[in-house]
Design an enzyme around this catalytic site. Sequence first.
Site, PDB file in Angstrom:
ATOM      1  CE1 TYR A   1     119.746 -33.972   4.400  1.00 48.61           C
ATOM      2  CE2 TYR A   1     120.653 -32.978   6.370  1.00 48.61           C
ATOM      3  CZ  TYR A   1     120.240 -32.871   5.059  1.00 48.61           C
ATOM      4  OH  TYR A   1     120.315 -31.660   4.389  1.00 48.61           O
TER       5      TYR A   1
ATOM      6  CD  GLU B   1     112.618 -32.773   3.882  1.00 50.45           C
ATOM      7  OE1 GLU B   1     113.395 -33.702   3.610  1.00 50.45           O
ATOM      8  OE2 GLU B   1     112.592 -31.693   3.244  1.00 50.45           O
TER       9      GLU B   1
ATOM     10  CG  HIS C   1     117.110 -29.678   2.747  1.00 49.40           C
ATOM     11  ND1 HIS C   1     117.362 -30.985   2.390  1.00 49.40           N
ATOM     12  CD2 HIS C   1     115.766 -29.598   2.981  1.00 49.40           C
ATOM     13  CE1 HIS C   1     116.210 -31.663   2.423  1.00 49.40           C
ATOM     14  NE2 HIS C   1     115.241 -30.847   2.791  1.00 49.40           N
TER      15      HIS C   1
ATOM     16  CE  LYS D   1     121.994 -28.804   2.994  1.00 52.55           C
ATOM     17  NZ  LYS D   1     122.640 -29.918   2.236  1.00 52.55           N
TER      18      LYS D   1
ATOM     19  CG  ASN E   1     124.841 -29.139  -0.695  1.00 53.85           C
ATOM     20  OD1 ASN E   1     124.443 -28.881   0.442  1.00 53.85           O
ATOM     21  ND2 ASN E   1     124.426 -30.183  -1.373  1.00 53.85           N
TER      22      ASN E   1
HETATM   23  P1  IDP Z   1     120.022 -32.945  -2.065  1.00 55.64           P
HETATM   24  O1  IDP Z   1     120.344 -32.060  -0.871  1.00 55.64           O
HETATM   25  O2  IDP Z   1     120.412 -32.279  -3.362  1.00 55.64           O
HETATM   26  O3  IDP Z   1     118.601 -33.432  -2.076  1.00 55.64           O
HETATM   27  P2  IDP Z   1     120.798 -35.622  -1.221  1.00 55.64           P
HETATM   28  O4  IDP Z   1     121.265 -36.699  -2.136  1.00 55.64           O
HETATM   29  O5  IDP Z   1     119.426 -35.744  -0.642  1.00 55.64           O
HETATM   30  O6  IDP Z   1     120.985 -34.215  -1.970  1.00 55.64           O
HETATM   31  O7  IDP Z   1     121.862 -35.545  -0.037  1.00 55.64           O
HETATM   32  C1  IDP Z   1     121.586 -34.796   1.135  1.00 55.64           C
HETATM   33  C2  IDP Z   1     122.802 -33.977   1.483  1.00 55.64           C
HETATM   34  O8  IDP Z   1     123.882 -34.866   1.831  1.00 55.64           O
HETATM   35  C3  IDP Z   1     123.388 -33.128   0.362  1.00 55.64           C
HETATM   36  O9  IDP Z   1     122.717 -31.906   0.181  1.00 55.64           O
HETATM   37  C4  IDP Z   1     124.810 -32.938   0.824  1.00 55.64           C
HETATM   38  O10 IDP Z   1     124.929 -31.962   1.865  1.00 55.64           O
HETATM   39  C5  IDP Z   1     125.106 -34.307   1.409  1.00 55.64           C
HETATM   40  N1  IDP Z   1     125.692 -35.225   0.393  1.00 55.64           N
HETATM   41  C6  IDP Z   1     125.065 -35.837  -0.640  1.00 55.64           C
HETATM   42  N2  IDP Z   1     125.891 -36.606  -1.353  1.00 55.64           N
HETATM   43  C7  IDP Z   1     127.097 -36.495  -0.747  1.00 55.64           C
HETATM   44  C8  IDP Z   1     128.394 -37.067  -1.018  1.00 55.64           C
HETATM   45  O11 IDP Z   1     128.599 -37.836  -1.947  1.00 55.64           O
HETATM   46  N3  IDP Z   1     129.403 -36.704  -0.164  1.00 55.64           N
HETATM   47  C9  IDP Z   1     129.225 -35.853   0.896  1.00 55.64           C
HETATM   48  N4  IDP Z   1     128.025 -35.318   1.178  1.00 55.64           N
HETATM   49  C10 IDP Z   1     126.972 -35.612   0.375  1.00 55.64           C
HETATM   50 MG    MG Z   2     117.658 -34.699  -0.762  1.00 59.27          MG
END
Ligand code: IDP
Ligand code: MG
Length: 139
Positions: A51, A128, A117, A11, A114
């Site tokens: 997304y 994807e 992905h 990212k 984070n």
């Molecule tokens: P993942 O990347 O671990 O699969 P997902 O639930 O699919 O997590 O969420 C996609 C992305 O959205 C996350 O990697 C993160 O960057 C962002 N995200 C997820 N939950 C939150 C939140 O509660 N606050 C802000 N950003 C979030």
């Molecule tokens: Mg996800």
Amino acid sequence: MSVERTFSIIKPDAVAAGQAGEILAMIQKAGFKIIGLRMTRLTELQAGGFYAVHKERPFYQGLVKFMTEGPIIVMALEREDAVKGLREVMGATNPANAAEGTIRKRFAENIERNCIHGSDAPETAAVELAFFFTSAELL
Ligand code: IDP
Ligand code: MG
């Protein structure tokens, strides 16, 4: 278990911080073969589409803004049990909950920024991968 493909993104936070090389090394050490890799920058339309499953979530707009703020590295990866295996190497979405030795534990700032992905299921991985690579590009 047969060889499987998954899709991953380094990212914008991690690319900007110069962490891409170390993240790639961790992925390769975990036994993944890189079969496609490209640096790109997402438009708002692309990030929103990628997304779309999170469209109704409160963090959607912020996530789209984050994912378009700078270059990313998109990757196609191959390994036995690749989808589940990559999720293990990545660690939990919220780095506060990520296990020691995972990519997110090491590099992620917070639940949004984070650093990586990874597809969450083989079906999602196929969609994807097709979003970023033609089958002829995957070697
Ligand atoms: P993942 O990347 O671990 O699969 P997902 O639930 O699919 O997590 O969420 C996609 C992305 O959205 C996350 O990697 C993160 O960057 C962002 N995200 C997820 N939950 C939150 C939140 O509660 N606050 C802000 N950003 C979030
Ligand atoms: Mg996800």
